[in-house]
Design an enzyme around this catalytic site. Sequence first.
Site, PDB file in Angstrom:
ATOM      1  N   ASN A   1       0.806  -1.237   0.000  1.00  0.00           N
ATOM      2  CA  ASN A   1       0.000   0.000   0.000  1.00  0.00           C
ATOM      3  C   ASN A   1       0.829   1.272   0.000  1.00  0.00           C
ATOM      4  O   ASN A   1       0.452   2.255  -0.635  1.00  0.00           O
ATOM      5  CB  ASN A   1      -1.007  -0.027   1.150  1.00  0.00           C
ATOM      6  CG  ASN A   1      -0.356  -0.048   2.507  1.00  0.00           C
ATOM      7  OD1 ASN A   1       0.680  -0.696   2.693  1.00  0.00           O
ATOM      8  ND2 ASN A   1      -0.917   0.656   3.450  1.00  0.00           N
TER       9      ASN A   1
ATOM     10  N   GLU B   1       3.610  -5.434  12.271  1.00  0.00           N
ATOM     11  CA  GLU B   1       2.677  -4.314  12.072  1.00  0.00           C
ATOM     12  C   GLU B   1       1.572  -4.830  11.164  1.00  0.00           C
ATOM     13  O   GLU B   1       1.800  -5.073   9.971  1.00  0.00           O
ATOM     14  CB  GLU B   1       3.396  -3.136  11.394  1.00  0.00           C
ATOM     15  CG  GLU B   1       4.594  -2.606  12.162  1.00  0.00           C
ATOM     16  CD  GLU B   1       4.217  -1.933  13.465  1.00  0.00           C
ATOM     17  OE1 GLU B   1       3.053  -1.499  13.598  1.00  0.00           O
ATOM     18  OE2 GLU B   1       5.069  -1.863  14.359  1.00  0.00           O
TER      19      GLU B   1
ATOM     20  N   CYS C   1      -3.260   1.493   6.304  1.00  0.00           N
ATOM     21  CA  CYS C   1      -3.638   0.749   7.514  1.00  0.00           C
ATOM     22  C   CYS C   1      -4.239   1.673   8.562  1.00  0.00           C
ATOM     23  O   CYS C   1      -4.958   1.216   9.438  1.00  0.00           O
ATOM     24  CB  CYS C   1      -2.429   0.026   8.075  1.00  0.00           C
ATOM     25  SG  CYS C   1      -1.055   1.139   8.391  1.00  0.00           S
TER      26      CYS C   1
ATOM     27  N   GLU D   1       7.556   0.424  15.976  1.00  0.00           N
ATOM     28  CA  GLU D   1       8.592   0.976  15.107  1.00  0.00           C
ATOM     29  C   GLU D   1       8.736   2.458  15.441  1.00  0.00           C
ATOM     30  O   GLU D   1       8.003   2.996  16.259  1.00  0.00           O
ATOM     31  CB  GLU D   1       8.180   0.803  13.641  1.00  0.00           C
ATOM     32  CG  GLU D   1       8.004  -0.650  13.239  1.00  0.00           C
ATOM     33  CD  GLU D   1       7.764  -0.836  11.746  1.00  0.00           C
ATOM     34  OE1 GLU D   1       6.879  -0.165  11.195  1.00  0.00           O
ATOM     35  OE2 GLU D   1       8.468  -1.669  11.144  1.00  0.00           O
TER      36      GLU D   1
HETATM   37  P1  NAD Z   1       0.270  -9.474   3.022  1.00  0.00           P
HETATM   38  O1  NAD Z   1       0.308  -9.973   4.425  1.00  0.00           O
HETATM   39  O2  NAD Z   1      -0.459 -10.253   2.009  1.00  0.00           O
HETATM   40  O3  NAD Z   1       1.753  -9.302   2.438  1.00  0.00           O
HETATM   41  C1  NAD Z   1       2.719  -8.495   3.057  1.00  0.00           C
HETATM   42  C2  NAD Z   1       4.086  -8.996   2.679  1.00  0.00           C
HETATM   43  O4  NAD Z   1       4.291 -10.283   3.249  1.00  0.00           O
HETATM   44  C3  NAD Z   1       4.315  -9.159   1.180  1.00  0.00           C
HETATM   45  O5  NAD Z   1       5.637  -8.793   0.866  1.00  0.00           O
HETATM   46  C4  NAD Z   1       4.111 -10.653   0.978  1.00  0.00           C
HETATM   47  O6  NAD Z   1       4.775 -11.166  -0.144  1.00  0.00           O
HETATM   48  C5  NAD Z   1       4.703 -11.199   2.253  1.00  0.00           C
HETATM   49  N1  NAD Z   1       4.245 -12.533   2.653  1.00  0.00           N
HETATM   50  C6  NAD Z   1       3.050 -13.127   2.373  1.00  0.00           C
HETATM   51  N2  NAD Z   1       3.019 -14.366   2.912  1.00  0.00           N
HETATM   52  C7  NAD Z   1       4.192 -14.550   3.558  1.00  0.00           C
HETATM   53  C8  NAD Z   1       4.751 -15.622   4.312  1.00  0.00           C
HETATM   54  N3  NAD Z   1       4.090 -16.765   4.518  1.00  0.00           N
HETATM   55  N4  NAD Z   1       5.987 -15.479   4.821  1.00  0.00           N
HETATM   56  C9  NAD Z   1       6.661 -14.330   4.641  1.00  0.00           C
HETATM   57  N5  NAD Z   1       6.201 -13.287   3.924  1.00  0.00           N
HETATM   58  C10 NAD Z   1       4.970 -13.391   3.397  1.00  0.00           C
HETATM   59  O7  NAD Z   1      -0.274  -7.988   3.123  1.00  0.00           O
HETATM   60  P2  NAD Z   1      -0.612  -7.002   1.916  1.00  0.00           P
HETATM   61  O8  NAD Z   1      -1.886  -7.441   1.287  1.00  0.00           O
HETATM   62  O9  NAD Z   1       0.600  -6.794   1.096  1.00  0.00           O
HETATM   63  O10 NAD Z   1      -0.857  -5.643   2.723  1.00  0.00           O
HETATM   64  C11 NAD Z   1      -2.079  -5.252   3.248  1.00  0.00           C
HETATM   65  C12 NAD Z   1      -2.106  -5.479   4.751  1.00  0.00           C
HETATM   66  O11 NAD Z   1      -1.029  -4.787   5.367  1.00  0.00           O
HETATM   67  C13 NAD Z   1      -3.357  -4.919   5.386  1.00  0.00           C
HETATM   68  O12 NAD Z   1      -3.839  -5.846   6.322  1.00  0.00           O
HETATM   69  C14 NAD Z   1      -2.866  -3.668   6.106  1.00  0.00           C
HETATM   70  O13 NAD Z   1      -3.621  -3.268   7.216  1.00  0.00           O
HETATM   71  C15 NAD Z   1      -1.505  -4.087   6.510  1.00  0.00           C
HETATM   72  N6  NAD Z   1      -0.666  -2.928   6.786  1.00  0.00           N
HETATM   73  C16 NAD Z   1      -0.323  -2.656   8.086  1.00  0.00           C
HETATM   74  C17 NAD Z   1       0.434  -1.546   8.392  1.00  0.00           C
HETATM   75  C18 NAD Z   1       0.841  -1.231   9.808  1.00  0.00           C
HETATM   76  O14 NAD Z   1       1.711  -0.408   9.997  1.00  0.00           O
HETATM   77  N7  NAD Z   1       0.228  -1.847  10.802  1.00  0.00           N
HETATM   78  C19 NAD Z   1       0.886  -0.719   7.358  1.00  0.00           C
HETATM   79  C20 NAD Z   1       0.516  -1.027   6.050  1.00  0.00           C
HETATM   80  C21 NAD Z   1      -0.254  -2.132   5.763  1.00  0.00           C
END
Ligand code: NAD
Length: 479
Positions: A150, A248, A282, A460
């Site tokens: 995002n 996060e 997020c 963080e």
């Molecule tokens: P996601 O969990 O699908 O993917 C995030 C990252 O993790 C990607 O690089 C993905 O390739 C990797 N990943 C996926 N499966 C994995 C595994 N088994 N092992 C290791 N890495 C793996 O999330 P997304 O769809 O890319 O992002 C959206 C989510 O992120 C939403 O839930 C949003 O709320 C959250 N988010 C949180 C924050 C925060 O600061 N809390 C900030 C931004 C986004």
Amino acid sequence: MFKIRNYINGELTEPQAGRFIDNYNPAGGEVYSLIPDSDVQDVENAVHAAQEAFPAWSKTTVEERHDVLSKIARLIKENLEKLAQAESIDNGKPVWLARSVDIPRATSNFEFFANAITQFASQSHETNQTAINYTLRRPLGVVGCISPWNLPLYLFTWKIAPALAAGNTVVAKPSEITPMTAYLLSEICIEAGLPKGVLNIVHGYGHTAGSAIVAHPMVKAISFTGGTQTGARIASVAAPMFKKLSLELGGKNPNIIFADCDYRQALETTIRSSFANQGQICLCGSRIFIEKPIYEKFKADLVQAVQGMKVGHPAKDDTRIGALVSKQHLEKVESYIGLAREEGGTVLCGGNRVAVDGYEKGYYLEPAVIEGLPNTCRTNQEEIFGPVVTLMPFESDEEVLGYANGVRYGLSCTLWTQNLTRAMRFATELEAGIVWVNTWLFRDLRTPFGGMKDSGVGREGGFEALQFFTEAKNVCIKY
Ligand code: NAD
């Protein structure tokens, strides 16, 4: 077609197995570049390069690390326009947003931690005038940084900069949905003279490349931002290996608007906090609670403003809502609008696909405002992560506090009131890692950033990040 490459041991390389993943441009729905489909072997190479680079990098002086990180910051700034265009094409976000927020923040992340490390000090404790205890803080070794789609470069650098500043070497994986600016960052690191192996960027899927980083025994810590389910999966692998973990995760943030608020500010900021970046932040407030006396007026004003938001091509300056990041994500968001209807909600505006002239295959959706749903329904409990908000009226402080805290998530909350006592009481009682009063997404990089409950563990930002990326060792010397 342009091929993104991994950055391993200071070089840009193709994945060992030679496989690539299609990279889509959300604005037009077409494949425009190829992403390495890296596997265990590529991660192995990256971890070895990082392990080799660690002794020398961890012994560099704070000033040396400050200088090279500052140089990276400077190069990001010099490449602002190129990076902003790349981010917008890769992600679908309006280019003005990438230009004014995402890329400047990536510069700030490197600048901030280049300076923060020069101010990072250890504690000492004198014990009954018979002994002195002092804390040594040492880098961990090779650490893994995994980020979502995002805010691609913004969140990627938010992890990498403190990890490097603290003297670690890094194996990092950006989202496979938005890898382009991470690739451009690897070119910048080469130009900045970052020693080889200090930062390694491996592209590819989470279940292959990502999970190989998490499971690698030489990787001492994982800093992850992404979905809650993914976070749980990562924790289940990393925790039994006793890796340090910073997670996060998702959110379902309340935006609480009291009748005594500064109405104009609350309304204008709510439009931003609901729909900035197509609602894909997020920290966006997705559940809007409005005090009864102003509910009808606020609803009417909000709906009118949202109907006026231009959905359009991300390259255009008058676009307020660009494209959603992917076809799958668009379909997921649409399915939640369908669910809201099934649950008895009324869609006050939006929720339909938009065919943008010349880009009919792009992933465009009208921003949606929904009312008439209880806080307990799935629409109000699950993270949608798109341009969709729900409105709910409330009558008392107790009632709205219960609603705000009545979800599994606890990332952030926004509160609109002129009553200081109420603001301070809510700040204490809200189950959220971040509380904004009369503002939203107003950031100071020194502050702790993160969520409670299912929104994650760890913080963080500022010295919290430097503490995470170092191991504390207490030394006790008796006089
Ligand atoms: P996601 O969990 O699908 O993917 C995030 C990252 O993790 C990607 O690089 C993905 O390739 C990797 N990943 C996926 N499966 C994995 C595994 N088994 N092992 C290791 N890495 C793996 O999330 P997304 O769809 O890319 O992002 C959206 C989510 O992120 C939403 O839930 C949003 O709320 C959250 N988010 C949180 C924050 C925060 O600061 N809390 C900030 C931004 C986004």
